[in-house]
Design a protein around this motif. Structure first.
Motif, PDB file in Angstrom:
ATOM      1  N   LEU A   1       0.822  -1.211   0.000  1.00  0.00           N
ATOM      2  CA  LEU A   1       0.000   0.000   0.000  1.00  0.00           C
ATOM      3  C   LEU A   1       0.858   1.263   0.000  1.00  0.00           C
ATOM      4  CD1 LEU A   1      -2.932  -0.978   2.360  1.00  0.00           C
ATOM      5  CD2 LEU A   1      -3.023  -0.568  -0.095  1.00  0.00           C
ATOM      6  N   LEU A   2       1.957   1.248   0.731  1.00  0.00           N
ATOM      7  CA  LEU A   2       2.883   2.375   0.701  1.00  0.00           C
ATOM      8  C   LEU A   2       3.469   2.559  -0.698  1.00  0.00           C
ATOM      9  CD1 LEU A   2       4.495   4.590   2.184  1.00  0.00           C
ATOM     10  CD2 LEU A   2       6.237   2.832   2.589  1.00  0.00           C
ATOM     11  N   ALA A   3       3.821   1.447  -1.331  1.00  0.00           N
ATOM     12  CA  ALA A   3       4.338   1.522  -2.699  1.00  0.00           C
ATOM     13  C   ALA A   3       3.276   2.062  -3.651  1.00  0.00           C
ATOM     14  CB  ALA A   3       4.813   0.150  -3.153  1.00  0.00           C
ATOM     15  N   MET A   4       2.012   1.690  -3.426  1.00  0.00           N
ATOM     16  CA  MET A   4       0.950   2.195  -4.295  1.00  0.00           C
ATOM     17  C   MET A   4       0.754   3.691  -4.111  1.00  0.00           C
ATOM     18  SD  MET A   4      -2.952   0.946  -4.901  1.00  0.00           S
ATOM     19  CE  MET A   4      -2.443  -0.640  -5.447  1.00  0.00           C
ATOM     20  N   ILE A   5       0.862   4.177  -2.891  1.00  0.00           N
ATOM     21  CA  ILE A   5       0.733   5.616  -2.652  1.00  0.00           C
ATOM     22  C   ILE A   5       1.842   6.377  -3.369  1.00  0.00           C
ATOM     23  CG2 ILE A   5       0.918   7.397  -0.862  1.00  0.00           C
ATOM     24  CD1 ILE A   5      -0.518   5.397   1.001  1.00  0.00           C
ATOM     25  N   LEU A   6       3.050   5.875  -3.281  1.00  0.00           N
ATOM     26  CA  LEU A   6       4.169   6.533  -3.968  1.00  0.00           C
ATOM     27  C   LEU A   6       4.008   6.465  -5.488  1.00  0.00           C
ATOM     28  CD1 LEU A   6       7.120   5.265  -1.747  1.00  0.00           C
ATOM     29  CD2 LEU A   6       6.109   7.556  -1.794  1.00  0.00           C
ATOM     30  N   THR A   7       3.458   5.370  -5.984  1.00  0.00           N
ATOM     31  CA  THR A   7       3.248   5.232  -7.429  1.00  0.00           C
ATOM     32  C   THR A   7       2.141   6.163  -7.905  1.00  0.00           C
ATOM     33  OG1 THR A   7       3.927   2.925  -7.222  1.00  0.00           O
ATOM     34  CG2 THR A   7       2.883   3.569  -9.267  1.00  0.00           C
ATOM     35  N   VAL A   8       1.092   6.327  -7.112  1.00  0.00           N
ATOM     36  CA  VAL A   8       0.034   7.274  -7.476  1.00  0.00           C
ATOM     37  C   VAL A   8       0.597   8.694  -7.505  1.00  0.00           C
ATOM     38  CG1 VAL A   8      -2.131   8.305  -6.661  1.00  0.00           C
ATOM     39  CG2 VAL A   8      -1.874   5.830  -6.725  1.00  0.00           C
ATOM     40  N   PHE A   9       1.498   9.005  -6.587  1.00  0.00           N
ATOM     41  CA  PHE A   9       2.157  10.311  -6.605  1.00  0.00           C
ATOM     42  C   PHE A   9       2.915  10.491  -7.926  1.00  0.00           C
ATOM     43  CE2 PHE A   9       5.948  12.897  -5.663  1.00  0.00           C
ATOM     44  CZ  PHE A   9       5.302  14.096  -5.361  1.00  0.00           C
ATOM     45  N   ARG A  10       3.607   9.451  -8.386  1.00  0.00           N
ATOM     46  CA  ARG A  10       4.327   9.524  -9.657  1.00  0.00           C
ATOM     47  C   ARG A  10       3.344   9.652 -10.827  1.00  0.00           C
ATOM     48  NH1 ARG A  10       8.034  11.797 -11.881  1.00  0.00           N
ATOM     49  NH2 ARG A  10       9.350  11.203 -10.153  1.00  0.00           N
ATOM     50  N   LEU A  11       2.191   9.007 -10.712  1.00  0.00           N
ATOM     51  CA  LEU A  11       1.176   9.107 -11.763  1.00  0.00           C
ATOM     52  C   LEU A  11       0.671  10.534 -11.891  1.00  0.00           C
ATOM     53  CD1 LEU A  11      -0.765   7.651 -13.774  1.00  0.00           C
ATOM     54  CD2 LEU A  11      -2.322   7.414 -11.845  1.00  0.00           C
ATOM     55  N   VAL A  12       0.433  11.182 -10.774  1.00  0.00           N
ATOM     56  CA  VAL A  12      -0.088  12.543 -10.800  1.00  0.00           C
ATOM     57  C   VAL A  12       0.993  13.534 -11.219  1.00  0.00           C
ATOM     58  CG1 VAL A  12      -1.018  14.382  -9.340  1.00  0.00           C
ATOM     59  CG2 VAL A  12      -1.856  12.047  -9.089  1.00  0.00           C
TER      60      VAL A  12
END
Length: 91
Positions: free
Chosen positions: A14-25
């Protein structure tokens, strides 16, 4: 014992997904966004595997195979689309 390890793995995912969503935005280019979408899909696969292990149900393997095929086709389609647009831009 194994359940607590699985919950720890899910927290890291979940932490990795949050960081990946940040990269997506934030991603400055379109390929960055495509790669982050693919990474989000891969992280979701990891989460589904963890849920399948916790619930001790093998039906999740079929779900994982279908999602993997969809992710692969989507990534290839977007790559071809970007490559096609790059060729048009340079002509």
């Amino acid at each position: 014992m194994i359940t607590s390890v699985i919950y720890y793995i899910m927290a890291v995912l979940l932490l990795a997904m949050i960081l990946t969503v940040f990269r997506l935005v934030k991603g400055p280019t379109t390929p960055d966004r495509i790669i982050s979408l693919d990474m989000i899909g891969s992280i979701m696969l990891g989460l589904i595997i963890c849920i399948g292990i916790i619930k001790d149900n093998s039906i999740y393997i079929d779900v994982i195979l279908i999602i993997t095929l969809i992710l692969f086709v989507g990534t290839v389609a977007m790559s071809r689309y970007l490559t096609h647009n790059e060729k048009k831009k340079w002509k």
